[in-house]
Design a protein around this motif. Structure first.
Motif, PDB file in Angstrom:
ATOM      1  N   HIS A  63       0.810  -0.946  -0.128  1.00  0.00           N
ATOM      2  CA  HIS A  63      -0.346   0.261   0.026  1.00  0.00           C
ATOM      3  C   HIS A  63       0.809   1.239   0.126  1.00  0.00           C
ATOM      4  O   HIS A  63       2.009   1.241   0.850  1.00  0.00           O
ATOM      5  N   SER A  64       0.757   2.012  -0.325  1.00  0.00           N
ATOM      6  CA  SER A  64       1.044   3.126  -0.936  1.00  0.00           C
ATOM      7  C   SER A  64       1.174   4.503   0.319  1.00  0.00           C
ATOM      8  O   SER A  64       2.227   5.071   0.307  1.00  0.00           O
ATOM      9  N   ASN A  65       0.913   3.941   1.101  1.00  0.00           N
ATOM     10  CA  ASN A  65       0.439   4.676   2.400  1.00  0.00           C
ATOM     11  C   ASN A  65       1.224   4.349   3.713  1.00  0.00           C
ATOM     12  O   ASN A  65       1.237   3.988   5.076  1.00  0.00           O
ATOM     13  N   ILE A  66       1.726   2.937   3.310  1.00  0.00           N
ATOM     14  CA  ILE A  66       2.136   1.483   4.184  1.00  0.00           C
ATOM     15  C   ILE A  66       3.525   1.386   4.197  1.00  0.00           C
ATOM     16  O   ILE A  66       4.591   0.799   2.716  1.00  0.00           O
ATOM     17  N   VAL A  67       4.665   1.652   4.371  1.00  0.00           N
ATOM     18  CA  VAL A  67       6.332   1.754   4.850  1.00  0.00           C
ATOM     19  C   VAL A  67       6.479   0.095   4.274  1.00  0.00           C
ATOM     20  O   VAL A  67       5.755  -1.444   4.488  1.00  0.00           O
ATOM     21  N   THR A  68       7.381  -0.220   3.373  1.00  0.00           N
ATOM     22  CA  THR A  68       7.747  -1.136   2.413  1.00  0.00           C
ATOM     23  C   THR A  68       8.424  -1.893   3.312  1.00  0.00           C
ATOM     24  O   THR A  68       9.360  -1.711   2.899  1.00  0.00           O
ATOM     25  N   MET A  69       8.006  -3.227   2.797  1.00  0.00           N
ATOM     26  CA  MET A  69       9.556  -4.029   3.388  1.00  0.00           C
ATOM     27  C   MET A  69       9.769  -5.303   2.198  1.00  0.00           C
ATOM     28  O   MET A  69       8.752  -5.428   1.310  1.00  0.00           O
ATOM     29  N   TYR A  70      10.932  -4.995   1.892  1.00  0.00           N
ATOM     30  CA  TYR A  70      11.962  -5.600   0.987  1.00  0.00           C
ATOM     31  C   TYR A  70      12.083  -6.983   1.102  1.00  0.00           C
ATOM     32  O   TYR A  70      12.114  -7.993   0.368  1.00  0.00           O
ATOM     33  N   GLU A  71      12.901  -7.573   2.415  1.00  0.00           N
ATOM     34  CA  GLU A  71      13.414  -9.137   2.172  1.00  0.00           C
ATOM     35  C   GLU A  71      13.407  -8.660   3.723  1.00  0.00           C
ATOM     36  O   GLU A  71      14.792  -8.028   4.158  1.00  0.00           O
ATOM     37  N   ALA A  72      13.960 -10.036   4.452  1.00  0.00           N
ATOM     38  CA  ALA A  72      14.000 -10.805   6.081  1.00  0.00           C
ATOM     39  C   ALA A  72      15.454 -11.775   5.624  1.00  0.00           C
ATOM     40  O   ALA A  72      15.524 -12.187   5.163  1.00  0.00           O
ATOM     41  N   GLY A  73      16.095 -11.532   6.356  1.00  0.00           N
ATOM     42  CA  GLY A  73      17.559 -12.263   6.192  1.00  0.00           C
ATOM     43  C   GLY A  73      18.112 -12.290   7.329  1.00  0.00           C
ATOM     44  O   GLY A  73      18.127 -11.516   8.707  1.00  0.00           O
ATOM     45  N   SER A  74      19.455 -12.951   7.054  1.00  0.00           N
ATOM     46  CA  SER A  74      20.509 -13.186   8.377  1.00  0.00           C
ATOM     47  C   SER A  74      22.151 -13.202   7.108  1.00  0.00           C
ATOM     48  O   SER A  74      22.509 -13.689   6.608  1.00  0.00           O
ATOM     49  N   ALA A  75      23.152 -12.859   8.536  1.00  0.00           N
ATOM     50  CA  ALA A  75      24.544 -12.303   8.036  1.00  0.00           C
ATOM     51  C   ALA A  75      25.015 -12.137   9.397  1.00  0.00           C
ATOM     52  O   ALA A  75      24.687 -11.981  10.319  1.00  0.00           O
ATOM     53  N   LEU A 130      -2.126   4.037  17.163  1.00  0.00           N
ATOM     54  CA  LEU A 130      -1.408   5.228  16.267  1.00  0.00           C
ATOM     55  C   LEU A 130      -1.137   5.495  17.458  1.00  0.00           C
ATOM     56  O   LEU A 130      -1.782   6.445  18.227  1.00  0.00           O
ATOM     57  N   THR A 131       0.369   6.751  17.263  1.00  0.00           N
ATOM     58  CA  THR A 131       1.247   7.297  17.700  1.00  0.00           C
ATOM     59  C   THR A 131       2.054   8.603  16.596  1.00  0.00           C
ATOM     60  O   THR A 131       2.049   7.258  15.776  1.00  0.00           O
ATOM     61  N   LEU A 132       2.489   9.182  17.110  1.00  0.00           N
ATOM     62  CA  LEU A 132       3.742   9.896  16.009  1.00  0.00           C
ATOM     63  C   LEU A 132       4.590   9.253  15.675  1.00  0.00           C
ATOM     64  O   LEU A 132       5.109   9.224  14.982  1.00  0.00           O
ATOM     65  N   GLU A 133       4.863   8.355  16.235  1.00  0.00           N
ATOM     66  CA  GLU A 133       6.183   7.388  15.793  1.00  0.00           C
ATOM     67  C   GLU A 133       5.743   5.948  14.747  1.00  0.00           C
ATOM     68  O   GLU A 133       6.451   5.574  14.244  1.00  0.00           O
ATOM     69  N   ASN A 134       4.240   5.999  14.705  1.00  0.00           N
ATOM     70  CA  ASN A 134       4.194   5.058  13.892  1.00  0.00           C
ATOM     71  C   ASN A 134       3.970   6.489  12.538  1.00  0.00           C
ATOM     72  O   ASN A 134       3.754   5.603  11.614  1.00  0.00           O
ATOM     73  N   LEU A 135       3.905   7.416  12.398  1.00  0.00           N
ATOM     74  CA  LEU A 135       3.806   8.122  11.054  1.00  0.00           C
ATOM     75  C   LEU A 135       5.111   8.648  10.766  1.00  0.00           C
ATOM     76  O   LEU A 135       6.302   9.095  11.444  1.00  0.00           O
ATOM     77  N   GLN A 136       5.213   8.581   9.804  1.00  0.00           N
ATOM     78  CA  GLN A 136       6.966   8.752   8.785  1.00  0.00           C
ATOM     79  C   GLN A 136       5.891   9.233   6.811  1.00  0.00           C
ATOM     80  O   GLN A 136       5.901   9.177   6.762  1.00  0.00           O
ATOM     81  N   ILE A 137       7.395  10.701   6.868  1.00  0.00           N
ATOM     82  CA  ILE A 137       6.641  11.114   6.045  1.00  0.00           C
ATOM     83  C   ILE A 137       7.897  11.128   4.927  1.00  0.00           C
ATOM     84  O   ILE A 137       9.194  11.386   5.204  1.00  0.00           O
ATOM     85  N   ASP A 138       7.539  10.669   3.459  1.00  0.00           N
ATOM     86  CA  ASP A 138       8.869  11.096   2.508  1.00  0.00           C
ATOM     87  C   ASP A 138       9.264  11.869   2.129  1.00  0.00           C
ATOM     88  O   ASP A 138       8.705  13.208   2.311  1.00  0.00           O
ATOM     89  N   ALA A 139       9.916  11.896   1.036  1.00  0.00           N
ATOM     90  CA  ALA A 139      10.554  12.835   0.693  1.00  0.00           C
ATOM     91  C   ALA A 139       9.256  13.492  -0.515  1.00  0.00           C
ATOM     92  O   ALA A 139       9.670  15.144  -1.429  1.00  0.00           O
ATOM     93  N   ALA A 140       8.736  13.252  -0.954  1.00  0.00           N
ATOM     94  CA  ALA A 140       7.115  13.917  -1.885  1.00  0.00           C
ATOM     95  C   ALA A 140       5.873  14.347  -0.396  1.00  0.00           C
ATOM     96  O   ALA A 140       5.424  15.337  -0.817  1.00  0.00           O
ATOM     97  N   GLY A 141       6.247  14.504   0.967  1.00  0.00           N
ATOM     98  CA  GLY A 141       5.481  14.768   1.528  1.00  0.00           C
ATOM     99  C   GLY A 141       4.331  13.581   1.483  1.00  0.00           C
ATOM    100  O   GLY A 141       3.522  14.152   2.471  1.00  0.00           O
ATOM    101  N   ILE A 142       4.319  12.878   1.522  1.00  0.00           N
ATOM    102  CA  ILE A 142       3.460  11.565   1.816  1.00  0.00           C
ATOM    103  C   ILE A 142       3.457  10.516   3.217  1.00  0.00           C
ATOM    104  O   ILE A 142       4.722  10.205   3.003  1.00  0.00           O
ATOM    105  N   VAL A 143       2.935  10.741   3.508  1.00  0.00           N
ATOM    106  CA  VAL A 143       2.294  10.181   5.051  1.00  0.00           C
ATOM    107  C   VAL A 143       2.285   8.189   4.707  1.00  0.00           C
ATOM    108  O   VAL A 143       1.945   7.925   3.896  1.00  0.00           O
ATOM    109  N   LYS A 144       3.493   7.747   5.386  1.00  0.00           N
ATOM    110  CA  LYS A 144       3.126   6.041   5.472  1.00  0.00           C
ATOM    111  C   LYS A 144       3.279   5.811   7.222  1.00  0.00           C
ATOM    112  O   LYS A 144       3.866   6.461   7.708  1.00  0.00           O
ATOM    113  N   LEU A 145       2.538   4.195   7.163  1.00  0.00           N
ATOM    114  CA  LEU A 145       2.768   4.479   8.317  1.00  0.00           C
ATOM    115  C   LEU A 145       3.389   3.099   8.863  1.00  0.00           C
ATOM    116  O   LEU A 145       3.759   2.296   7.206  1.00  0.00           O
TER     117      LEU A 145
END
Length: 493
Positions: A63-75, A130-145
């Motif tokens: 979703h465009s208003n949720i931070v995208t997860m790419y992958e999980a791993g370990s090293a 929801l808290t303010l810590e759950n909100l992030q703003i990207d470079a275009a000013g779009i809010v993401k959870l």
């Protein structure tokens, strides 16, 4: 731990700096060398099993208003998760530039958060208050959870609880000066005897309508006179200068050296044409065989110039045909459209997927959701291709891995160039261009009222095989790396 990891490599990630601390441990900015992109890398110091369960759950969300997860791993014994890097300001700084509440951004934030939360409810995805810590703003000013799973906090029990929490959170930032905005916050918190919202979708629609009423968007035109273009850009620049004086738009106008942009390639003579695709049997991605009828598909993806004509038609009174599942009073303006217009006029870099990229009128349109693509296609007398049609057009009948064959992309797309005809080696057996290394593309295949299938690959990542599909993409997702092309049962000029 941060001192030990900075400068080290975990898997394909070169750690550059620590940028924060989350519930699981330290968060770093890292360069993913295999994909040539910068990411946020969350490391784990706590319960690894719980972390893995959480990441597997979040990986199902697009979703465009949720931070995208790419992958999980370990090293090297360290577990991590690579996520979309969000480069914007803190929520308070975004919503209160110059220590004064910005009601335009407040309304945009309500719309974005309401859409994200509504999507989580539709997918029956548990989340904490929801808290303010759950909100992030990207470079275009779009809010993401971000970081909203209820592992160490109670889960929200009803959408009404979400609406109240969001209203109370935003009301603490300061009083609204416009009465309609103040009334909206009162409705969200249930104060002043206001009629409560029916659901999060209702909240998002009301906030969006109010935002458009109070802060009308600028509409582009590709055939406007020089004076009109100058007026539009003058308005944008004046607004940006005013905002900068209050210290509010630093993330949108980052000081960037204008790159040595190569000249645009010669404009393709066949731009705007459709390609005939023969029907026949095809294996469905969901199982079984399907029989396709002959159809036509756009040779190139829909461009920014094409889409600007659609917006101009709407501005001139055309009522677009809407999808049956589209929200009421749908706004078809792409994300960061005013910034795209400015970048077009000045031929300066526009930030796409955390990369400085030069766009032209012949670049593929981006920042549009499924409903935008559907309405544009209907306006042109076309439709969106089904995912089976999309795959047939990209792959042909010989089972190849990529549109051009089974090996690597014959020619890399020149840096900065984004025109839909910039790399003609990304061409299918039928002559369709840009299906694996242009932008990911919406198809007309929906899974339910809120999800549609996205196919293809993006020039901002490695080329994707033609069988790659993203079946659970939110219909209201607007992404820098998703565009579309149209199909039809006959050739449409």
């Amino acid at each position: 731990m941060s001192e030990n990891l900075i400068g080290q490599t975990l898997g394909t990630y070169r750690i550059e700096a620590q940028i924060g601390t989350g519930r699981w441990g330290a968060i770093y900015r890292a360069s993913q060398q295999s994909m040539n992109r910068t990411v946020a890398l969350q490391t784990v110091t706590g319960d690894v099993t719980q972390f893995q369960e959480a990441m597997q759950a979040v990986a199902q969300i697009s979703h465009s208003n949720i931070v995208t997860m790419y992958e999980a791993g370990s090293a090297a014994g360290i577990h991590y998760c690579a996520m979309e890097l969000i480069n914007g300001p803190a929520p308070t700084e975004f919503l209160r530039p110059g220590n004064r509440l910005d009601e335009h951004r407040l309304l945009q934030t309500i719309v974005g958060v309401a859409r994200a939360l509504n999507f989580l409810w539709q997918k029956k995805f548990p989340h904490s208050a929801l808290t303010l810590e759950n909100l992030q703003i990207d470079a275009a000013g779009i809010v993401k959870l971000a970081d909203f799973l209820p592992y160490d906090r109670p889960a929200v029990s009803t959408p009404r609880e979400d609406i109240h929490a969001l209203g109370a959170l935003l009301a603490k930032l300061g009083p609204a000066t416009r009465k309609p905005v103040s009334d909206l916050l009162d409705r969200m918190t249930g104060t002043g005897g206001r009629k409560p919202f029916l659901n999060l979708g209702d909240l998002g629609h009301v906030a969006q309508d109010l935002d458009r009423q109070l802060f009308p968007p600028v509409v582009a035109t590709t055939s406007a006179s020089h004076s009109k273009r100058t007026t539009i850009i003058g308005i944008l620049i004046a607004a940006m200068i005013g905002a900068l004086s209050a210290g509010s738009l630093w993330w949108r106008t980052q000081a960037v050296k204008k790159p040595n942009v190569p000249p645009a390639p010669p404009r393709a003579a066949d731009i705007g044409t459709m390609v005939p695709i023969p029907g026949g049997e095809i294996s469905s991605p969901t199982g079984g065989q399907k029989t396709l009828k002959d159809f036509y598909i756009d040779r190139y993806a829909v461009t920014i110039g094409d889409y600007a004509q659609f917006l101009r038609a709407i501005a001139n009174g055309t009522k677009p045909r809407e999808h049956a599942f589209a929200p009421g009073h749908k706004d078809h303006t792409p994300v960061a459209w005013d910034q795209v217009l400015l970048a077009l006029e000045q031929r300066t870099p526009h930030l796409i997927n955390n990369r400085q990229t030069v766009v032209t009128w012949d670049s593929p349109v981006f920042g549009v959701d499924f409903f935008d693509a559907y309405s544009y296609a209907a306006w042109r007398g076309k439709r969106l291709p089904t995912e089976e049609e999309w795959e047939r057009a990209a792959r042909g009948t010989d089972g190849r891995q990529f549109p051009w064959g089974n090996g690597p992309l014959p020619q890399e797309t020149p840096k900065f160039l984004t025109e839909v005809y910039a790399n003609l080696t990304d061409r299918s057996p039928y002559g369709v261009v840009g299906m694996a290394h242009g932008l990911r593309e919406w198809t007309g295949t929906t899974l339910d009222r809120s999800s549609a299938v996205v196919r293809g690959g993006s020039r901002y990542d490695l080329p994707m095989p033609v069988t790659h599909r993203e079946p659970n993409t939110a219909c209201e997702m607007r992404s820098d790396t998703i565009g579309f092309r149209c199909a039809a049962d006959h050739d449409v000029k």
